[in-house]
Design an enzyme around this catalytic site. Sequence first.
Site, PDB file in Angstrom:
ATOM      1  N   CYS A 147     -13.927 106.794  22.167  1.00  0.00           N
ATOM      2  CA  CYS A 147     -13.444 106.443  20.830  1.00  0.00           C
ATOM      3  C   CYS A 147     -13.223 104.927  20.735  1.00  0.00           C
ATOM      4  O   CYS A 147     -14.175 104.165  20.762  1.00  0.00           O
ATOM      5  CB  CYS A 147     -12.198 107.257  20.487  1.00  0.00           C
ATOM      6  SG  CYS A 147     -11.829 107.285  18.713  1.00  0.00           S
ATOM      7  N   TYR A 148     -11.982 104.445  20.654  1.00  0.00           N
ATOM      8  CA  TYR A 148     -11.759 102.998  20.600  1.00  0.00           C
ATOM      9  C   TYR A 148     -12.359 102.321  21.824  1.00  0.00           C
ATOM     10  O   TYR A 148     -12.875 101.203  21.732  1.00  0.00           O
ATOM     11  CB  TYR A 148     -10.272 102.680  20.516  1.00  0.00           C
ATOM     12  CG  TYR A 148      -9.992 101.189  20.443  1.00  0.00           C
ATOM     13  CD1 TYR A 148     -10.025 100.524  19.229  1.00  0.00           C
ATOM     14  CD2 TYR A 148      -9.739 100.458  21.600  1.00  0.00           C
ATOM     15  CE1 TYR A 148      -9.806  99.148  19.168  1.00  0.00           C
ATOM     16  CE2 TYR A 148      -9.505  99.091  21.556  1.00  0.00           C
ATOM     17  CZ  TYR A 148      -9.540  98.434  20.327  1.00  0.00           C
ATOM     18  OH  TYR A 148      -9.328  97.075  20.272  1.00  0.00           O
TER      19      TYR A 148
ATOM     20  N   HIS B 232     -13.523 112.814  21.523  1.00  0.00           N
ATOM     21  CA  HIS B 232     -12.551 112.896  22.625  1.00  0.00           C
ATOM     22  C   HIS B 232     -12.901 114.050  23.564  1.00  0.00           C
ATOM     23  O   HIS B 232     -12.563 115.205  23.280  1.00  0.00           O
ATOM     24  CB  HIS B 232     -11.136 113.076  22.066  1.00  0.00           C
ATOM     25  CG  HIS B 232     -10.587 111.861  21.406  1.00  0.00           C
ATOM     26  ND1 HIS B 232      -9.918 110.872  22.097  1.00  0.00           N
ATOM     27  CD2 HIS B 232     -10.637 111.440  20.112  1.00  0.00           C
ATOM     28  CE1 HIS B 232      -9.565 109.911  21.265  1.00  0.00           C
ATOM     29  NE2 HIS B 232      -9.991 110.226  20.053  1.00  0.00           N
TER      30      HIS B 232
ATOM     31  N   VAL C 218      11.235 122.852  39.844  1.00  0.00           N
ATOM     32  CA  VAL C 218       9.955 122.738  40.539  1.00  0.00           C
ATOM     33  C   VAL C 218       9.825 121.378  41.223  1.00  0.00           C
ATOM     34  O   VAL C 218       9.494 121.288  42.412  1.00  0.00           O
ATOM     35  CB  VAL C 218       8.786 122.950  39.552  1.00  0.00           C
ATOM     36  CG1 VAL C 218       7.450 122.770  40.268  1.00  0.00           C
ATOM     37  CG2 VAL C 218       8.867 124.320  38.907  1.00  0.00           C
ATOM     38  N   ASP C 219      10.102 120.309  40.489  1.00  0.00           N
ATOM     39  CA  ASP C 219       9.867 118.972  41.028  1.00  0.00           C
ATOM     40  C   ASP C 219      10.767 118.671  42.224  1.00  0.00           C
ATOM     41  O   ASP C 219      10.290 118.204  43.266  1.00  0.00           O
ATOM     42  CB  ASP C 219      10.079 117.920  39.933  1.00  0.00           C
ATOM     43  CG  ASP C 219       9.153 118.123  38.742  1.00  0.00           C
ATOM     44  OD1 ASP C 219       8.078 118.720  38.934  1.00  0.00           O
ATOM     45  OD2 ASP C 219       9.513 117.705  37.634  1.00  0.00           O
TER      46      ASP C 219
ATOM     47  N   GLU D 230     -11.539 114.699  26.348  1.00  0.00           N
ATOM     48  CA  GLU D 230     -10.368 115.108  27.139  1.00  0.00           C
ATOM     49  C   GLU D 230      -9.567 116.224  26.505  1.00  0.00           C
ATOM     50  O   GLU D 230      -8.794 116.889  27.205  1.00  0.00           O
ATOM     51  CB  GLU D 230      -9.456 113.898  27.400  1.00  0.00           C
ATOM     52  CG  GLU D 230      -8.756 113.337  26.183  1.00  0.00           C
ATOM     53  CD  GLU D 230      -9.550 112.288  25.421  1.00  0.00           C
ATOM     54  OE1 GLU D 230      -8.935 111.460  24.734  1.00  0.00           O
ATOM     55  OE2 GLU D 230     -10.800 112.305  25.511  1.00  0.00           O
TER      56      GLU D 230
ATOM     57  N   GLY E 172      -7.575 104.653  20.959  1.00  0.00           N
ATOM     58  CA  GLY E 172      -6.422 103.884  20.518  1.00  0.00           C
ATOM     59  C   GLY E 172      -6.433 103.738  19.016  1.00  0.00           C
ATOM     60  O   GLY E 172      -7.456 103.962  18.369  1.00  0.00           O
TER      61      GLY E 172
ATOM     62  N   LYS F 265       2.379 117.655  36.647  1.00  0.00           N
ATOM     63  CA  LYS F 265       3.154 118.871  36.893  1.00  0.00           C
ATOM     64  C   LYS F 265       2.299 119.983  37.490  1.00  0.00           C
ATOM     65  O   LYS F 265       2.730 120.670  38.418  1.00  0.00           O
ATOM     66  CB  LYS F 265       3.786 119.354  35.580  1.00  0.00           C
ATOM     67  CG  LYS F 265       4.598 120.629  35.711  1.00  0.00           C
ATOM     68  CD  LYS F 265       5.891 120.394  36.483  1.00  0.00           C
ATOM     69  CE  LYS F 265       7.065 120.313  35.566  1.00  0.00           C
ATOM     70  NZ  LYS F 265       8.355 120.164  36.249  1.00  0.00           N
TER      71      LYS F 265
END
Length: 518
Positions: A81-82, A166, A223-224, A168, A54, A366
């Site tokens: 991180c934060y 990070h 697609v959705d 991710e 953050g 997705k």
Amino acid sequence: MTSAIAILDFGSQYAQLIARRVREAQVYCELFPWDAPAEQVLAIQPRGFILSGGPASVYEVDAPFIPAYVLQSGLPVLGICYGMQALTHALGGVVAPAEQREYGPAQVETLRPNPLLPPGSYPVWMSHGDRIEQPPPGFEVLARSPNSPIAAIGDPQRAYYGVQFHPEVHHTPGGAEMLRRFVIEICGCQPDWTPEAIIEQAVSRIRQQVGDQRVLAAVSGGVDSSVATALVQRAVGSQLTAVFVDTGMLRHGERDQVERAFRRSLGENLIVVDAAAEFLGALAGVEEPEEKRRIIGETFIRTFEREARRLGKIPFLVQGTIYPDVIESAAPDRSKAQRIKTHHNVGGLPSEFDFELVEPLRYLFKDEVRIVGEALGLPEELVWRQPFPGPGLAVRCLGPITAERLERLRAADHIFTGELAQAGLLGRTPPGSPQRIAQAFAVLLPVRSVGVMGDQRTYQEVVALRAVTTQDFMTADWAALPHDLLARVANRIVNEVNGINRVVYDITSKPPATIEWE
């Protein structure tokens, strides 16, 4: 689901990526605001918590903090991180501004064996101004970087861990494995978030919600909406009626593709409405992009309303809402009832309609939607089709909309995407292969240029080609296509499509440009 992870978002631009990485490890997770009510977070029965990064500093007035229930739960915690700084601050450590801020790539070295980090030295992505000066009591320093002597900490007894970088983001190559270790090996989650399990749970929820009532779906070919419709059809069978409106703004062969995909399973319960003439009439003389969108939305409403009234009272409406929509709109938790009188996927329903939403994809990303679509047996060309704006070709046909210009654009687009597919550059990227093009299309410009064809002067329209690579569509790079492929596409368009005598290629990234032109 037998296990889950709760992710608390402290305002990180990467928060959704954390959730995606956890799901990639086949572990269910949900993303919550850091100050979400405890009962809402604990309702998913988490086996551990991940605290996101953050922009704040832990010492700022009104800075986000770790809710008491997290540390009182006795469950494992990973601060990123934060999140690491908040964990340190809450448990009695010291956080202070770094002498040198650290943004971008860094090299981290693991200092002692631990269940989270690999041994040795490895690249990571840093993005922080503060750093840990002193870990809390009971914590060990697990890793360091040149600018962060305390780049990772851990308290194995309580299963509390923190990393300054990070894991991710794809700039941290081993980050996905670190997150997998945390959720599976440290938290003890089972990797049971599989397509089969997702379908089974969705079918069960749909049947419980709908009972023996009728359900209506607006199928766009996207697609959705396609996967949502297929899931509901799997759950309730003939109780479902799907309406597909052909606006005349579809790509080459799109109507036939959608009909083939759903006619076999829905039979007479698939209603196809040819409304191309109505849409073209409403758009006559309109050139402003937002006005095009408004007219298309209103015309769709009228068409859908007409069919819905003809079908009689149907209490449930399928909506292809996916998890990023929920996160970005701060939507209420699934336990809260939700009734609507508008439907954003179709541009807003008439005020006298009162549907209850059926949202089988509400907690899927997705990529998960695509995997579920494959497991449901939908055709690959439908599941892995390119993103397509709701107004269709109307916002890729710049300037006035006419049947002739739409057909010109449709033909050019078909040549371009067909050549890309033939070259193996579209569709699902096989594991270990270079990333394929995420989106590619043609744009017809309201510009005429001079040309020469057969020794005769021509004055015809220009088409622009757009192809991008991207991880998440928030940013994108133009695709460096082979010159011979571009030359072949341009040659075919000019020779095969009447009314076009010039082809250009868009080499602008996002930002500063958007992916679409309108």
